[in-house]
Design an enzyme around this catalytic site. Structure first.
Site, PDB file in Angstrom:
ATOM      1  N   ASP A 156      74.890 131.788  52.602  1.00 20.67           N
ATOM      2  CA  ASP A 156      74.252 132.040  53.986  1.00 20.67           C
ATOM      3  C   ASP A 156      73.134 131.809  54.246  1.00 20.67           C
ATOM      4  OD1 ASP A 156      75.886 133.715  55.817  1.00 20.67           O
ATOM      5  OD2 ASP A 156      74.002 135.080  55.992  1.00 20.67           O
ATOM      6  N   HIS A 202      83.702 134.570  53.357  1.00 26.34           N
ATOM      7  CA  HIS A 202      82.175 134.235  53.684  1.00 26.34           C
ATOM      8  C   HIS A 202      81.569 134.774  52.177  1.00 26.34           C
ATOM      9  CE1 HIS A 202      77.693 134.704  55.302  1.00 26.34           C
ATOM     10  NE2 HIS A 202      77.682 135.818  54.949  1.00 26.34           N
TER      11      HIS A 202
HETATM   12  O1  LIG Z   1      74.991 135.151  60.050  1.00 27.91           O
HETATM   13  C1  LIG Z   1      75.543 135.149  59.329  1.00 27.91           C
HETATM   14  N1  LIG Z   1      75.453 134.928  58.301  1.00 27.91           N
HETATM   15  C2  LIG Z   1      76.311 136.179  58.720  1.00 27.91           C
HETATM   16  C3  LIG Z   1      77.803 136.670  58.326  1.00 27.91           C
HETATM   17  C4  LIG Z   1      78.639 138.085  58.606  1.00 27.91           C
HETATM   18  C5  LIG Z   1      80.305 137.977  58.183  1.00 27.91           C
HETATM   19  C6  LIG Z   1      80.454 138.457  57.270  1.00 27.91           C
HETATM   20  C7  LIG Z   1      81.973 139.149  56.944  1.00 27.91           C
HETATM   21  C8  LIG Z   1      82.727 137.642  57.828  1.00 27.91           C
HETATM   22  C9  LIG Z   1      81.883 136.937  58.582  1.00 27.91           C
HETATM   23  C10 LIG Z   1      80.875 136.363  58.176  1.00 27.91           C
HETATM   24  N2  LIG Z   1      74.663 133.849  58.181  1.00 27.91           N
HETATM   25  C11 LIG Z   1      74.337 132.795  59.566  1.00 27.91           C
HETATM   26  C12 LIG Z   1      73.266 131.504  58.475  1.00 27.91           C
HETATM   27  C13 LIG Z   1      72.618 130.156  58.483  1.00 27.91           C
HETATM   28  C14 LIG Z   1      73.360 130.082  59.964  1.00 27.91           C
HETATM   29  O2  LIG Z   1      72.280 129.473  60.761  1.00 27.91           O
HETATM   30  C15 LIG Z   1      72.356 128.086  60.453  1.00 27.91           C
HETATM   31  C16 LIG Z   1      73.680 126.888  60.531  1.00 27.91           C
HETATM   32  C17 LIG Z   1      73.475 126.642  62.764  1.00 27.91           C
HETATM   33  F1  LIG Z   1      72.171 127.178  62.983  1.00 27.91           F
HETATM   34  C18 LIG Z   1      74.030 125.800  63.017  1.00 27.91           C
HETATM   35  C19 LIG Z   1      74.931 124.989  62.186  1.00 27.91           C
HETATM   36  C20 LIG Z   1      74.776 124.859  60.742  1.00 27.91           C
HETATM   37  C21 LIG Z   1      74.100 126.884  59.929  1.00 27.91           C
HETATM   38  F2  LIG Z   1      74.261 126.445  59.299  1.00 27.91           F
HETATM   39  C22 LIG Z   1      73.939 130.685  61.416  1.00 27.91           C
HETATM   40  C23 LIG Z   1      74.922 131.609  60.168  1.00 27.91           C
END
Ligand SMILES: O=C(NCCCc1ccccc1)N[C@H]1CC[C@H](OCc2c(F)cccc2F)CC1
Length: 337
Positions: A116, A314
């Site tokens: 993540d 996730h």
């Molecule tokens: O927000 C994040 N995780 C929380 C998830 C919560 C969840 C819980 C349960 C179910 C679904 C979701 N992770 C971030 C990690 C960095 C990412 O930014 C990098 C990036 C970019 F900006 C553009 C393209 C690819 C790329 F990797 C943006 C998501």
């Protein structure tokens, strides 16, 4: 050795702290029983902590690795500074490097893995400090190339882009920090984030809306955590006084500073990215925030990329723990020869 997942406060590992660039970092340290093959660092995401790697740490120890899983800045027993700059990619990368040097010295190398947000960090560490990294892997998070455009996420989403990132607008705002305070609300928050449902299948979080506060009271187990694990997340997040979520949420307030710092870097060094060390990307087929499709075009940046997929949401590290471990173990075998 017993390779079952770590329990909270598991005696098979140590819980230590070190001073890193002015901050106290807490981390889980797993030592192999026999001779150490290499040192592996594991970097967690949001809303997680070092314990999020509970299924991987004993397995990697059994392969002979020393394993270091830090609580990242803002989380659990690690400091949560006020200054947003301390949460920027470049600052967090410098923290990871400083902590790694404590274990492998100025000339040593580590194997670096992330999930993540931790996946975004490991790609950045391997880009800025390639000499430190023997091999690098990411679970769920594809490469997002150095971002030199200062386009605000609001604008991208208003234009219909990255709909799966819409929740990040809520998380970067004041609501979740203000409303998720105290152990009861933290418990409901983790029920939501780890997939608990209401009596009519209601969810407490979606990637298009973020935390659905009106559903939080309806949520019931089962979820991806058992009772002891859930309590451990609540306890660890409560180590920071209210608002307990300030540190973790600061990671969603760094877009502007990251693009400023990366534009600055690109002006001096160019924005070409080429990973020469062995790399592994494990996508999660049902990750609604980071669907496998986001990895399109990623191969071009690597000389030695292995891409695999696990059938998971996730929370692949826990939900598909054995399969993730098998894929990492097979890849390490190939890489270390
Ligand atoms: O927000 C994040 N995780 C929380 C998830 C919560 C969840 C819980 C349960 C179910 C679904 C979701 N992770 C971030 C990690 C960095 C990412 O930014 C990098 C990036 C970019 F900006 C553009 C393209 C690819 C790329 F990797 C943006 C998501």
């Amino acid at each position: 050795m017993d390779t079952s997942k770590l329990k909270p406060n598991d005696p098979r590992v140590k819980y230590e702290t070190k001073q890193v660039r002015g901050k106290t970092y807490s981390y889980i340290l797993g030592e192999p029983q026999g001779p150490k093959v290499d040192t592996i660092f594991l970097i967690h995401g949001w809303p997680d902590m070092a314990f999020g790697w509970r299924c991987q740490i004993p397995y990697l120890m059994s392969l002979g690795f020393q394993v270091v899983a830090p609580n990242m800045v803002g989380y659990a027993g690690t400091d949560a500074p006020e200054d947003i700059k301390e949460y920027s990619f470049q600052s967090v990368c410098a923290d990871v490097v400083a902590l790694a040097r404590e274990f492998v010295g100025e000339k040593g190398q580590i194997i670096l893995g992330g999930h993540d947000w931790g996946g975004a960090i490991v790609w950045r560490v391997a880009y800025y400090y390639p000499e430190l990294i023997k091999a690098v892997f990411s679970v769920c998070t594809p490469l997002n190339p150095i971002n030199t455009k200062k386009v605000r996420l609001e604008n991208i989403i208003a234009a219909g882009g990255l709909p799966n990132f819409k929740y990040q607008l809520q998380l970067g705002g004041p609501d979740v920090q203000a409303r998720i305070q105290g152990k009861d609300m933290l418990r409901k928050f983790f029920l939501a984030l780890f997939g608990a449902r209401g009596p009519n299948g209601e969810t407490g979080f979606t990637t298009s809306e973020g935390v659905l506060f009106d559903n939080l009271d309806k949520l019931r187990p089962p979820l991806l955590l058992d009772e002891q694990e859930l309590e451990h997340y609540v306890e660890q997040y409560s180590l920071h006084g209210p608002p307990e979520m300030r540190g973790p949420l600061n990671w969603y307030r760094t877009r502007e500073i990251n693009s400023e710092q990366e534009a600055e870097h690109a002006k001096k060094n160019g924005s070409a990215m080429k990973y020469e060390m062995p790399a592994l990307f494990i996508s999660a087929s049902r990750d609604s925030a980071l669907p496998p499709a986001m990895a399109k075009g990623m191969d071009a940046f690597y000389t030695d990329l292995t891409k695999t997929e696990v059938n998971a949401s996730h929370w692949a590290l826990a939900e598909a723990g054995h399969e993730v471990n098998r894929q990492i173990g097979q890849w390490l075998n190939k890489v270390l020869g």
